[in-house]
Design a protein around this motif. Structure first.
Motif, short mmCIF file in Angstrom:
data_model
loop_
_atom_site.label_atom_id
_atom_site.label_comp_id
_atom_site.label_asym_id
_atom_site.label_seq_id
_atom_site.Cartn_x
_atom_site.Cartn_y
_atom_site.Cartn_z
N ASP A 42 0.83 -1.21 0.00
CA ASP A 42 0.00 0.00 0.00
C ASP A 42 0.87 1.26 0.00
O ASP A 42 0.57 2.23 -0.70
CB ASP A 42 -0.92 -0.02 1.24
N ALA A 43 1.95 1.23 0.77
CA ALA A 43 2.86 2.37 0.80
C ALA A 43 3.54 2.57 -0.55
O ALA A 43 3.78 3.70 -0.98
CB ALA A 43 3.91 2.17 1.90
N LYS A 44 3.86 1.46 -1.23
CA LYS A 44 4.47 1.55 -2.56
C LYS A 44 3.54 2.24 -3.54
O LYS A 44 3.98 3.04 -4.38
CB LYS A 44 4.83 0.15 -3.05
N LYS A 45 2.24 1.97 -3.46
CA LYS A 45 1.28 2.63 -4.35
C LYS A 45 1.27 4.13 -4.10
O LYS A 45 1.15 4.93 -5.03
CB LYS A 45 -0.13 2.04 -4.14
N THR A 46 1.39 4.53 -2.83
CA THR A 46 1.47 5.95 -2.51
C THR A 46 2.73 6.56 -3.11
O THR A 46 2.71 7.66 -3.66
CB THR A 46 1.46 6.16 -0.98
#
Length: 243
Positions: free
Chosen positions: A57-61
């Protein structure tokens, strides 16, 4: 706006390095994690307690931040502020790449056709001002769309004896039925967007005014195209800019 551009230019080197760091940092953390624990250890664990999901999820951000950094640092490049010979195929390929992740996340398909690889002698930043604003309006129109149909943006580039013609169409919600005269959208601060809760106007109402202003500076003209399944505009640049 000029001050914002100067600030971006001042920090562009640091922003570029930050952009590179964002590209790999979560993959490194995942690899270190996997040396100690297995993904299968978290099978059935709810997402908010699953570190692998949280990393994903952090990678998508980070991807969203990367897209903005690439866009912001690309816009201020010096060569975009020179009137150079600009080949339309090359330009729209770069534009497509700049917006690719943004379009992909919203299921938008962008395509273009360029007859005989037409070129124009033009400021690239002027072309950016036109198409970044058109893209922004199309995305807003897709958000407002009440029918289920593919989200598409298409650009055609052709030439006549007198003009280089660029036709832009999207499959969004089209102009608001409250607009009696389509040319009103070129007026400064004109907007039909309203907060559904308060009824207050939202948005700057400057996007299409900027498009019109840039076209006028290049002796170009624009005509709004009426059709039932979206928005369209035909832009005509005098042929002198293709030499």
């Amino acid at each position: 706006l000029a001050s914002s551009g100067l600030m971006l230019a001042s920090f562009s080197h640091d922003l570029s390095k930050l952009n590179i760091t964002l590209d790999t940092r979560y993959q490194k953390i995942e690899r270190l994690f996997e040396e100690k624990v297995s993904r299968s250890d978290f099978d059935g664990v709810e997402e908010r307690k699953n570190p692998f999901y949280l990393l994903h999820d952090a990678k998508k951000t980070d991807n969203k931040i990367q897209s903005w950094l690439s866009f912001a640092t690309g816009v201020i490049k010096k060569d975009k502020r020179k009137r150079n010979k600009l080949f339309m195929t090359d330009y729209f390929n770069r534009l497509k790449e700049t917006w690719s992740s943004f379009f992909r996340s919203r299921a938008i398909t962008f395509d273009f056709e360029n007859e005989k690889n037409i070129s124009m002698r033009v400021f690239e930043i002027d072309m950016d001002s036109i198409f970044h604003n058109l893209f922004s309006n199309s995305i807003e129109a897709f958000n407002l769309m009440k029918v289920d149909r593919p989200r598409t943006i298409k650009v055609w580039v052709t030439a006549t004896d007198k003009y280089v013609v660029i036709e832009y169409r999207d499959s969004g919600s089209g102009l608001s039925p409250d607009i009696n005269n389509p040319d009103d959208i070129f007026k400064p601060f004109f907007t039909t967007r309203r907060n559904p809760a308060t009824g207050e106007e939202i948005g700057t109402g400057l996007g299409m005014w900027i498009v019109k202003s840039v076209l006028e500076e290049n002796d170009a003209d624009a005509v709004i195209l009426n059709h039932d399944d979206g928005f369209g505009i035909r832009i005509s640049f005098p042929i002198k800019y293709s030499r």
